[in-house]
Design a protein around this motif. Structure first.
Motif, PDB file in Angstrom:
ATOM      1  N   GLN A 126       0.742  -1.228   0.010  1.00 58.66           N
ATOM      2  CA  GLN A 126      -0.244   0.161  -0.190  1.00 58.66           C
ATOM      3  C   GLN A 126       1.045   0.912  -0.129  1.00 58.66           C
ATOM      4  OE1 GLN A 126      -2.369  -0.445   3.558  1.00 58.66           O
ATOM      5  NE2 GLN A 126      -3.620  -1.683   2.853  1.00 58.66           N
ATOM      6  N   LEU A 127       0.429   2.455  -0.516  1.00 59.44           N
ATOM      7  CA  LEU A 127       1.124   4.164  -0.810  1.00 59.44           C
ATOM      8  C   LEU A 127       0.416   4.284   0.241  1.00 59.44           C
ATOM      9  CD1 LEU A 127       2.820   5.487  -2.607  1.00 59.44           C
ATOM     10  CD2 LEU A 127       0.074   6.231  -3.643  1.00 59.44           C
ATOM     11  N   VAL A 128       2.523   5.216   0.757  1.00 59.18           N
ATOM     12  CA  VAL A 128       2.102   6.006   2.258  1.00 59.18           C
ATOM     13  C   VAL A 128       2.650   6.923   2.074  1.00 59.18           C
ATOM     14  CG1 VAL A 128       3.339   5.347   4.504  1.00 59.18           C
ATOM     15  CG2 VAL A 128       2.787   3.179   2.976  1.00 59.18           C
ATOM     16  N   SER A 129       2.178   7.548   2.816  1.00 54.01           N
ATOM     17  CA  SER A 129       2.508   8.866   2.343  1.00 54.01           C
ATOM     18  C   SER A 129       4.340   9.193   3.179  1.00 54.01           C
ATOM     19  CB  SER A 129       1.758  10.527   4.003  1.00 54.01           C
ATOM     20  OG  SER A 129       2.273  11.432   3.490  1.00 54.01           O
ATOM     21  N   ARG A 130       5.056  10.772   2.880  1.00 57.87           N
ATOM     22  CA  ARG A 130       6.537  10.734   3.168  1.00 57.87           C
ATOM     23  C   ARG A 130       6.282  11.155   4.971  1.00 57.87           C
ATOM     24  NH1 ARG A 130       8.746  13.976  -1.073  1.00 57.87           N
ATOM     25  NH2 ARG A 130      10.780  14.470   0.263  1.00 57.87           N
ATOM     26  N   GLY A 187       9.075  -0.866   8.894  1.00 60.13           N
ATOM     27  CA  GLY A 187       9.581  -1.798   7.963  1.00 60.13           C
ATOM     28  C   GLY A 187       8.848  -1.424   7.130  1.00 60.13           C
ATOM     29  N   ASP A 188       8.889   0.564   7.064  1.00 60.12           N
ATOM     30  CA  ASP A 188       7.999   0.388   5.334  1.00 60.12           C
ATOM     31  C   ASP A 188       9.109   0.759   4.154  1.00 60.12           C
ATOM     32  OD1 ASP A 188       5.538   1.419   6.400  1.00 60.12           O
ATOM     33  OD2 ASP A 188       5.402   2.887   6.705  1.00 60.12           O
ATOM     34  N   LEU A 189       8.799   0.562   3.422  1.00 54.97           N
ATOM     35  CA  LEU A 189       9.971   0.426   2.302  1.00 54.97           C
ATOM     36  C   LEU A 189       9.926   1.203   1.431  1.00 54.97           C
ATOM     37  CD1 LEU A 189       9.458  -3.443   0.117  1.00 54.97           C
ATOM     38  CD2 LEU A 189      11.373  -2.481   2.243  1.00 54.97           C
ATOM     39  N   MET A 190      10.594   2.108   1.202  1.00 56.40           N
ATOM     40  CA  MET A 190      11.217   3.259   0.824  1.00 56.40           C
ATOM     41  C   MET A 190      11.931   3.831  -0.362  1.00 56.40           C
ATOM     42  SD  MET A 190      12.360   6.208   3.793  1.00 56.40           S
ATOM     43  CE  MET A 190      11.346   7.942   3.346  1.00 56.40           C
ATOM     44  N   PHE A 191      11.640   3.906  -1.233  1.00 58.98           N
ATOM     45  CA  PHE A 191      11.744   4.092  -2.466  1.00 58.98           C
ATOM     46  C   PHE A 191      12.668   5.425  -3.353  1.00 58.98           C
ATOM     47  CE2 PHE A 191       9.662   0.448  -2.346  1.00 58.98           C
ATOM     48  CZ  PHE A 191       9.210  -0.146  -3.027  1.00 58.98           C
ATOM     49  N   LYS A 222      12.358  10.003 -12.481  1.00 59.02           N
ATOM     50  CA  LYS A 222      10.793   9.709 -12.210  1.00 59.02           C
ATOM     51  C   LYS A 222      10.948   7.913 -12.058  1.00 59.02           C
ATOM     52  CE  LYS A 222       9.537  13.286 -12.673  1.00 59.02           C
ATOM     53  NZ  LYS A 222       8.204  14.200 -11.806  1.00 59.02           N
ATOM     54  N   THR A 223      11.866   6.734 -11.929  1.00 57.73           N
ATOM     55  CA  THR A 223      11.978   5.648 -12.175  1.00 57.73           C
ATOM     56  C   THR A 223      12.901   4.914 -11.441  1.00 57.73           C
ATOM     57  OG1 THR A 223      13.895   5.787 -13.695  1.00 57.73           O
ATOM     58  CG2 THR A 223      11.642   5.481 -14.373  1.00 57.73           C
ATOM     59  N   ILE A 224      12.235   4.169 -10.073  1.00 53.89           N
ATOM     60  CA  ILE A 224      13.066   3.938  -9.136  1.00 53.89           C
ATOM     61  C   ILE A 224      14.575   3.078  -9.373  1.00 53.89           C
ATOM     62  CG2 ILE A 224      12.912   1.674  -7.468  1.00 53.89           C
ATOM     63  CD1 ILE A 224       9.812   2.208  -7.162  1.00 53.89           C
ATOM     64  N   GLY A 225      15.512   3.317  -8.854  1.00 55.16           N
ATOM     65  CA  GLY A 225      16.577   2.763  -8.564  1.00 55.16           C
ATOM     66  C   GLY A 225      17.131   2.850  -7.428  1.00 55.16           C
ATOM     67  N   HIS A 226      16.578   2.581  -6.015  1.00 54.92           N
ATOM     68  CA  HIS A 226      16.988   2.434  -5.154  1.00 54.92           C
ATOM     69  C   HIS A 226      15.802   1.818  -4.082  1.00 54.92           C
ATOM     70  CE1 HIS A 226      20.224   1.689  -2.455  1.00 54.92           C
ATOM     71  NE2 HIS A 226      19.519   2.260  -1.743  1.00 54.92           N
ATOM     72  N   VAL A 227      16.216   0.985  -3.086  1.00 53.57           N
ATOM     73  CA  VAL A 227      14.798   1.292  -1.989  1.00 53.57           C
ATOM     74  C   VAL A 227      15.597   0.754  -1.055  1.00 53.57           C
ATOM     75  CG1 VAL A 227      15.351  -1.706  -2.728  1.00 53.57           C
ATOM     76  CG2 VAL A 227      13.122  -0.723  -1.719  1.00 53.57           C
ATOM     77  N   GLY A 228      14.813   1.098   0.021  1.00 56.21           N
ATOM     78  CA  GLY A 228      15.393   0.569   1.903  1.00 56.21           C
ATOM     79  C   GLY A 228      14.479   0.651   2.664  1.00 56.21           C
ATOM     80  N   ILE A 229      14.466   0.047   3.979  1.00 59.07           N
ATOM     81  CA  ILE A 229      13.668  -0.249   4.817  1.00 59.07           C
ATOM     82  C   ILE A 229      14.034   0.806   5.591  1.00 59.07           C
ATOM     83  CG2 ILE A 229      12.916  -2.110   6.646  1.00 59.07           C
ATOM     84  CD1 ILE A 229      14.957  -3.733   5.105  1.00 59.07           C
ATOM     85  N   SER A 262      15.295  14.654  -1.597  1.00 60.08           N
ATOM     86  CA  SER A 262      14.427  14.709  -3.310  1.00 60.08           C
ATOM     87  C   SER A 262      15.344  14.077  -4.114  1.00 60.08           C
ATOM     88  CB  SER A 262      15.681  15.973  -3.790  1.00 60.08           C
ATOM     89  OG  SER A 262      17.326  15.829  -3.552  1.00 60.08           O
ATOM     90  N   THR A 263      15.408  12.929  -3.644  1.00 63.96           N
ATOM     91  CA  THR A 263      15.153  11.800  -4.875  1.00 63.96           C
ATOM     92  C   THR A 263      13.677  10.581  -4.764  1.00 63.96           C
ATOM     93  OG1 THR A 263      16.974  10.909  -3.158  1.00 63.96           O
ATOM     94  CG2 THR A 263      17.476  12.253  -5.437  1.00 63.96           C
ATOM     95  N   PHE A 264      13.291  11.130  -2.802  1.00 67.39           N
ATOM     96  CA  PHE A 264      12.520  10.124  -2.594  1.00 67.39           C
ATOM     97  C   PHE A 264      11.681   9.782  -3.911  1.00 67.39           C
ATOM     98  CE2 PHE A 264       8.594   9.736  -0.600  1.00 67.39           C
ATOM     99  CZ  PHE A 264       8.818   8.330   0.282  1.00 67.39           C
ATOM    100  N   LEU A 265      10.865   8.932  -4.100  1.00 68.50           N
ATOM    101  CA  LEU A 265       9.375   8.686  -4.893  1.00 68.50           C
ATOM    102  C   LEU A 265       8.177   8.590  -4.559  1.00 68.50           C
ATOM    103  CD1 LEU A 265      11.837   6.821  -7.774  1.00 68.50           C
ATOM    104  CD2 LEU A 265      10.853   9.673  -7.784  1.00 68.50           C
ATOM    105  N   ARG A 266       7.942   7.585  -3.538  1.00 64.46           N
ATOM    106  CA  ARG A 266       7.251   6.924  -2.701  1.00 64.46           C
ATOM    107  C   ARG A 266       7.808   5.790  -1.380  1.00 64.46           C
ATOM    108  NH1 ARG A 266       6.903   3.085  -7.888  1.00 64.46           N
ATOM    109  NH2 ARG A 266       6.798   5.392  -9.189  1.00 64.46           N
ATOM    110  N   ALA A 267       6.717   5.612  -0.910  1.00 65.95           N
ATOM    111  CA  ALA A 267       7.126   4.282   0.254  1.00 65.95           C
ATOM    112  C   ALA A 267       5.916   3.150   0.341  1.00 65.95           C
ATOM    113  CB  ALA A 267       6.846   5.344   1.121  1.00 65.95           C
ATOM    114  N   ARG A 268       5.746   2.117   0.144  1.00 63.94           N
ATOM    115  CA  ARG A 268       4.719   1.430   0.185  1.00 63.94           C
ATOM    116  C   ARG A 268       4.641   0.598   1.463  1.00 63.94           C
ATOM    117  NH1 ARG A 268       1.972   1.915  -4.308  1.00 63.94           N
ATOM    118  NH2 ARG A 268       0.758   0.679  -3.517  1.00 63.94           N
ATOM    119  N   ARG A 269       3.659   0.297   2.343  1.00 69.91           N
ATOM    120  CA  ARG A 269       4.167  -0.484   3.342  1.00 69.91           C
ATOM    121  C   ARG A 269       3.143  -2.092   2.820  1.00 69.91           C
ATOM    122  NH1 ARG A 269       1.075   2.259   7.345  1.00 69.91           N
ATOM    123  NH2 ARG A 269       2.763   3.044   7.361  1.00 69.91           N
TER     124      ARG A 269
END
Length: 367
Positions: A295-299, A305-309, A320-327, A357-364
């Motif tokens: 699920q999409l999460v607000s910044r 535990g949310d994944l940050m992209f 605009k395209t995802i290149g990295h992910v972290g927890i 500035s490079t953050f695109l989205r977070a997902r739960r």
């Protein structure tokens, strides 16, 4: 004339060399044969921001900040040297000699191309292009006709007078974690914790003795098939997940790496896949695939535990395209595997202009 290419996530650029910023396997750099320029009348464009190259043999910087990659005609087909394209876009790469495959991407291998074949992988899905990827001597070449199929969403370009012109972003991106930039300090880019996070605080999590062992746990690793890896939102102890992830602090980063039990290394997405896989949450192999799960999460409502992209900045590639992910682990901290600023699994402070500035989205993906 130039047209917009929106290139999806995992395709193919053929080259045998490693570059900076991305997750993938091992990096090998072959010598690059100097391409010859041949006039053509093709054109195309994609959305891509990146950095121009001015050294001989690595493209030429134009007055309008476009980067130039020469086109070489091989067997009456227009090609570009994979190495030069990868360097211009600031991708990483790895050459798999055994299966004659080139891996390309940011912090993981979104693109795989096979030499002497029209087969490629992009964002975990197989695609076919009209002309084969080839290797001449120590250099890998990509057909110009395949660039749109592979990199439509990663760059903006046109073909003109025997050259590939790659268009720069209108605003130069922040490229290092400790760079300062007022654009990254605006109120709308501020991160925030969800005050209702059930795992808020420094909980100890599950009993370490009850945690799965690493040896032989290959079932944690999912294939790239979308049908097989859709995760289910489920109740798990996020403090236990984070504590488990912290056990791997210092484990080295390797672009496009294989399963951790075999390689002893992670790239960004294999790390998140592995840690959550320990708790029954199956994630796809690549960061761009993982960015579609849960699920999409607000910044400003982040939970542990949310994944940050994030996108990986470059002067000539898209933001605009995802290149990295972290927890996300709380208190403006992120646990992730990256080649920089340290090499490997590390904890970074995301309350910096670079990450904001490079953050695109977070997902739960789990509760």
């Amino acid at each position: 004339m130039w047209k917009r290419l929106k290139v999806a996530a995992i395709g193919s650029i053929v080259v045998m060399m490693a570059t900076t910023t991305a997750c993938g396997r091992g990096n090998v750099s072959p010598n690059n044969a100097a391409p010859t320029q041949n006039p053509t009348a093709q054109s195309g464009t994609g959305n891509m921001q990146s950095q121009s190259l001015s050294q001989a043999g690595q493209g030429t910087k134009l007055g309008n900040d476009d980067a130039v990659v020469p086109i070489k005609v091989i067997n009456n087909v227009n090609y570009v040297a994979a190495r030069e394209l990868i360097q211009t876009l600031k991708f990483q790469s790895n050459w798999e000699a055994g299966n004659q495959k080139l891996l390309i991407g940011d912090n993981d291998a979104n693109f795989e191309v096979t030499m002497n074949s029209t087969k490629a992988m992009k964002d975990g899905a197989e695609i076919r292009v009209s002309q084969p990827f080839i290797k001449e001597g120590d250099s890998a070449y990509l057909p110009v006709s395949a660039l749109a199929d592979l990199f439509q969403e990663d760059m903006s370009y046109e073909v003109q007078n025997g050259q590939l012109l790659i268009h720069a972003a209108p605003v130069a991106p922040i490229e290092r974690e400790d760079d300062t930039d007022p654009r990254g300090n605006t109120a709308e880019l501020k991160f925030g914790d969800d005050p209702t996070d059930p795992f808020k605080g420094e909980g100890t999590g599950a009993n370490p003795a009850s945690m799965p062992q690493d040896e032989g746990d290959l079932e944690v690793w999912a294939s790239t098939s979308h049908e097989e890896v859709i995760p289910v939102l489920k109740n798990i102890d996020m403090n236990a997940v984070i504590n488990k992830g912290k056990q791997y602090l210092g484990v080295k980063y390797l672009f496009g790496t294989g399963p951790y039990p075999q390689t002893g290394k992670f790239d960004c997405s294999t790390f998140t896949q592995y840690v959550f896989g320990k708790y029954g949450v199956k994630l796809p192999r690549l960061a761009r695939q993982q960015g579609l799960q849960g699920q999409l999460v607000s910044r400003n409502s982040l939970r542990k535990g949310d994944l940050m992209f994030f996108y990986v900045p470059g002067r000539f590639k898209t933001n605009k395209t995802i290149g990295h992910v972290g927890i996300y682990i709380g208190n403006m901290q992120m646990l992730h595997s990256s080649p920089a600023p340290k090499d490997g699994v590390q904890i970074s402070n995301i309350d910096k202009p670079y990450w904001k500035s490079t953050f695109l989205r977070a997902r739960r993906i789990a509760y």
